[in-house]
Write a protein that holds these residues in place. Structure first.
Motif, PDB file in Angstrom:
ATOM      1  N   LYS A 103       0.854  -1.187   0.000  1.00  0.00           N
ATOM      2  CA  LYS A 103       0.000   0.000   0.000  1.00  0.00           C
ATOM      3  C   LYS A 103       0.891   1.237   0.000  1.00  0.00           C
ATOM      4  CE  LYS A 103      -4.287  -1.445   0.188  1.00  0.00           C
ATOM      5  NZ  LYS A 103      -5.346  -0.815   0.944  1.00  0.00           N
ATOM      6  N   GLY A 104       0.474   2.258  -0.712  1.00  0.00           N
ATOM      7  CA  GLY A 104       1.196   3.533  -0.693  1.00  0.00           C
ATOM      8  C   GLY A 104       0.542   4.446   0.324  1.00  0.00           C
ATOM      9  N   LEU A 105       1.369   5.145   1.077  1.00  0.00           N
ATOM     10  CA  LEU A 105       0.831   6.126   2.041  1.00  0.00           C
ATOM     11  C   LEU A 105       1.270   7.508   1.595  1.00  0.00           C
ATOM     12  CD1 LEU A 105       1.362   4.938   5.721  1.00  0.00           C
ATOM     13  CD2 LEU A 105      -0.781   5.106   4.475  1.00  0.00           C
ATOM     14  N   ARG A 106       0.284   8.371   1.361  1.00  0.00           N
ATOM     15  CA  ARG A 106       0.630   9.715   0.893  1.00  0.00           C
ATOM     16  C   ARG A 106       0.812  10.696   2.042  1.00  0.00           C
ATOM     17  NH1 ARG A 106      -4.381   9.864  -3.048  1.00  0.00           N
ATOM     18  NH2 ARG A 106      -5.134   8.924  -1.146  1.00  0.00           N
ATOM     19  N   ALA A 107      -0.079  10.602   2.993  1.00  0.00           N
ATOM     20  CA  ALA A 107      -0.079  11.598   4.069  1.00  0.00           C
ATOM     21  C   ALA A 107      -0.713  10.951   5.296  1.00  0.00           C
ATOM     22  CB  ALA A 107      -0.877  12.812   3.651  1.00  0.00           C
ATOM     23  N   VAL A 108      -0.656  11.664   6.396  1.00  0.00           N
ATOM     24  CA  VAL A 108      -1.220  11.143   7.644  1.00  0.00           C
ATOM     25  C   VAL A 108      -2.706  10.823   7.445  1.00  0.00           C
ATOM     26  CG1 VAL A 108      -1.592  11.649  10.098  1.00  0.00           C
ATOM     27  CG2 VAL A 108       0.390  12.576   8.918  1.00  0.00           C
ATOM     28  N   SER A 109      -3.357  11.605   6.590  1.00  0.00           N
ATOM     29  CA  SER A 109      -4.794  11.393   6.364  1.00  0.00           C
ATOM     30  C   SER A 109      -5.099  10.011   5.785  1.00  0.00           C
ATOM     31  CB  SER A 109      -5.337  12.479   5.447  1.00  0.00           C
ATOM     32  OG  SER A 109      -4.514  12.584   4.316  1.00  0.00           O
ATOM     33  N   ASP A 110      -4.158   9.394   5.094  1.00  0.00           N
ATOM     34  CA  ASP A 110      -4.367   8.036   4.569  1.00  0.00           C
ATOM     35  C   ASP A 110      -4.275   6.995   5.679  1.00  0.00           C
ATOM     36  OD1 ASP A 110      -4.647   8.662   1.902  1.00  0.00           O
ATOM     37  OD2 ASP A 110      -2.553   8.276   1.377  1.00  0.00           O
ATOM     38  N   PHE A 111      -3.587   7.363   6.759  1.00  0.00           N
ATOM     39  CA  PHE A 111      -3.173   6.354   7.725  1.00  0.00           C
ATOM     40  C   PHE A 111      -4.348   5.634   8.397  1.00  0.00           C
ATOM     41  CE2 PHE A 111      -2.068   4.867  11.939  1.00  0.00           C
ATOM     42  CZ  PHE A 111      -1.046   3.984  11.629  1.00  0.00           C
ATOM     43  N   GLU A 112      -5.336   6.406   8.841  1.00  0.00           N
ATOM     44  CA  GLU A 112      -6.407   5.809   9.630  1.00  0.00           C
ATOM     45  C   GLU A 112      -7.145   4.702   8.865  1.00  0.00           C
ATOM     46  OE1 GLU A 112      -9.776   7.373  12.727  1.00  0.00           O
ATOM     47  OE2 GLU A 112      -8.711   8.805  11.486  1.00  0.00           O
ATOM     48  N   TYR A 113      -7.512   5.023   7.620  1.00  0.00           N
ATOM     49  CA  TYR A 113      -8.222   4.049   6.790  1.00  0.00           C
ATOM     50  C   TYR A 113      -7.320   2.844   6.490  1.00  0.00           C
ATOM     51  CZ  TYR A 113     -10.316   2.053   2.582  1.00  0.00           C
ATOM     52  OH  TYR A 113     -10.826   1.182   1.665  1.00  0.00           O
ATOM     53  N   PHE A 152      -4.758   1.786   8.171  1.00  0.00           N
ATOM     54  CA  PHE A 152      -4.506   1.036   9.404  1.00  0.00           C
ATOM     55  C   PHE A 152      -5.665   0.065   9.657  1.00  0.00           C
ATOM     56  CE2 PHE A 152      -4.999   0.787  14.090  1.00  0.00           C
ATOM     57  CZ  PHE A 152      -3.802   0.177  14.400  1.00  0.00           C
ATOM     58  N   GLN A 153      -6.889   0.565   9.449  1.00  0.00           N
ATOM     59  CA  GLN A 153      -8.076  -0.272   9.634  1.00  0.00           C
ATOM     60  C   GLN A 153      -8.062  -1.439   8.634  1.00  0.00           C
ATOM     61  OE1 GLN A 153     -11.714   1.749   8.676  1.00  0.00           O
ATOM     62  NE2 GLN A 153     -12.912   0.502  10.085  1.00  0.00           N
ATOM     63  N   MET A 154      -7.749  -1.138   7.366  1.00  0.00           N
ATOM     64  CA  MET A 154      -7.708  -2.172   6.327  1.00  0.00           C
ATOM     65  C   MET A 154      -6.636  -3.226   6.634  1.00  0.00           C
ATOM     66  SD  MET A 154      -9.692  -2.199   3.842  1.00  0.00           S
ATOM     67  CE  MET A 154     -11.155  -1.263   3.720  1.00  0.00           C
ATOM     68  N   LYS A 165      -5.338  -8.563   8.357  1.00  0.00           N
ATOM     69  CA  LYS A 165      -4.503  -9.426   9.214  1.00  0.00           C
ATOM     70  C   LYS A 165      -5.398 -10.392   9.989  1.00  0.00           C
ATOM     71  CE  LYS A 165      -0.387 -10.224  10.719  1.00  0.00           C
ATOM     72  NZ  LYS A 165       0.577 -10.763   9.769  1.00  0.00           N
ATOM     73  N   LYS A 166      -6.546  -9.864  10.434  1.00  0.00           N
ATOM     74  CA  LYS A 166      -7.472 -10.712  11.188  1.00  0.00           C
ATOM     75  C   LYS A 166      -8.049 -11.805  10.279  1.00  0.00           C
ATOM     76  CE  LYS A 166     -11.432 -10.514  14.272  1.00  0.00           C
ATOM     77  NZ  LYS A 166     -10.878 -11.727  14.904  1.00  0.00           N
ATOM     78  N   LEU A 167      -8.312 -11.445   9.042  1.00  0.00           N
ATOM     79  CA  LEU A 167      -8.884 -12.416   8.097  1.00  0.00           C
ATOM     80  C   LEU A 167      -7.858 -13.490   7.705  1.00  0.00           C
ATOM     81  CD1 LEU A 167     -10.833  -9.945   5.771  1.00  0.00           C
ATOM     82  CD2 LEU A 167     -11.854 -11.665   7.259  1.00  0.00           C
ATOM     83  N   LYS A 168      -6.613 -13.082   7.511  1.00  0.00           N
ATOM     84  CA  LYS A 168      -5.543 -14.042   7.125  1.00  0.00           C
ATOM     85  C   LYS A 168      -4.247 -13.598   7.768  1.00  0.00           C
ATOM     86  CE  LYS A 168      -6.826 -16.606   3.151  1.00  0.00           C
ATOM     87  NZ  LYS A 168      -7.524 -17.690   3.802  1.00  0.00           N
ATOM     88  N   GLU A 169      -3.876 -14.345   8.794  1.00  0.00           N
ATOM     89  CA  GLU A 169      -2.741 -13.923   9.604  1.00  0.00           C
ATOM     90  C   GLU A 169      -1.399 -13.976   8.886  1.00  0.00           C
ATOM     91  OE1 GLU A 169      -2.437 -15.898  13.423  1.00  0.00           O
ATOM     92  OE2 GLU A 169      -1.047 -14.278  13.970  1.00  0.00           O
ATOM     93  N   ASN A 170      -1.310 -14.854   7.889  1.00  0.00           N
ATOM     94  CA  ASN A 170      -0.003 -15.027   7.237  1.00  0.00           C
ATOM     95  C   ASN A 170       0.257 -14.001   6.133  1.00  0.00           C
ATOM     96  OD1 ASN A 170      -1.977 -16.079   5.599  1.00  0.00           O
ATOM     97  ND2 ASN A 170      -0.692 -17.712   4.776  1.00  0.00           N
ATOM     98  N   ILE A 171      -0.674 -13.050   5.970  1.00  0.00           N
ATOM     99  CA  ILE A 171      -0.461 -12.023   4.935  1.00  0.00           C
ATOM    100  C   ILE A 171      -0.102 -10.694   5.596  1.00  0.00           C
ATOM    101  CG2 ILE A 171      -1.555 -10.727   3.065  1.00  0.00           C
ATOM    102  CD1 ILE A 171      -2.969 -13.251   2.262  1.00  0.00           C
ATOM    103  N   GLU A 172       1.008 -10.122   5.128  1.00  0.00           N
ATOM    104  CA  GLU A 172       1.488  -8.851   5.693  1.00  0.00           C
ATOM    105  C   GLU A 172       1.114  -7.685   4.780  1.00  0.00           C
ATOM    106  OE1 GLU A 172       2.891  -8.287   8.503  1.00  0.00           O
ATOM    107  OE2 GLU A 172       3.287 -10.364   9.057  1.00  0.00           O
TER     108      GLU A 172
END
Ligand code: PNS
Length: 161
Positions: free
Chosen positions: A87-97, A99-101, A106-113
């Motif tokens: 994932k690309g992060l442009r600014a702090v404003s991208d972070f919250e969404y 982070f949730q994704m 991670k919860k759906l598939k633990e072995n995927i980073e």
């Protein structure tokens, strides 16, 4: 084989996306640019058009493949034996969404980073939506998207006016 998936709507691909793809292609053996078909956004380009446009601009990167996916991203990654989502992060404003994704994936598939890459600061303001808006209002999109796809974008925008 270290394979990563770079998912998104890519409606259309921008120079910011391409910069991430280039850099990721140096880190991984294979990078799959995966166009989501079930995005809730109303797209300008069809899936086929987006794939065609992306293919035009990744020609110089032989380890970059373009594909589409439907349904959960982590299922797609598992099926492709890719254990990294970029994932690309442009600014702090991208972070919250993002982070949730990343957390839900991670919860759906633990072995995927999820691996975050900072967008080149040159493109930190850039988004596909802005490209469409500027193009629609006859502004220059020269610095925002790869040169070779500008006519395709302008043609599409003009056809809608
Ligand atoms: O370019 P975008 O629109 O920000 O990309 C968002 C995308 C396609 C990466 C995201 O919506 C996604 O992963 N969609 C697939 C469905 C999914 O797995 N959602 C996350 C768990 S609910």
């Amino acid at each position: 084989m270290k394979r990563a998936v770079y998912p998104g709507s890519f409606d259309p691909i921008t120079k910011g996306h391409l910069d991430i793809i280039k850099r990721a292609s140096k880190i991984f053996d294979e990078v799959i640019v995966a166009v989501a078909t079930n995005s809730s956004k109303k797209p300008l380009f069809t899936i086929e058009e987006r794939i065609e446009i992306i293919n035009k601009v990744v020609q110089d990167y032989p380890n970059v493949k373009v594909d589409t996916f439907n349904g959960l991203l982590v299922e797609y990654c598992s099926n492709k034996e890719a254990y990294v989502i970029i994932k690309g992060l442009r600014a702090v404003s991208d972070f919250e969404y993002e982070f949730q994704m990343a957390s839900i994936n991670k919860k759906l598939k633990e072995n995927i980073e999820t691996l975050f890459m900072m967008t080149n600061t040159k493109y930190s303001y850039l988004s596909s939506s802005l490209v469409k808006e500027i193009g629609r209002l006859n502004g220059s999109i020269e610095d925002l998207v790869p040169q070779e796809i500008i006519p395709i974008i302008l043609k599409k925008l003009n056809s809608l006016q």
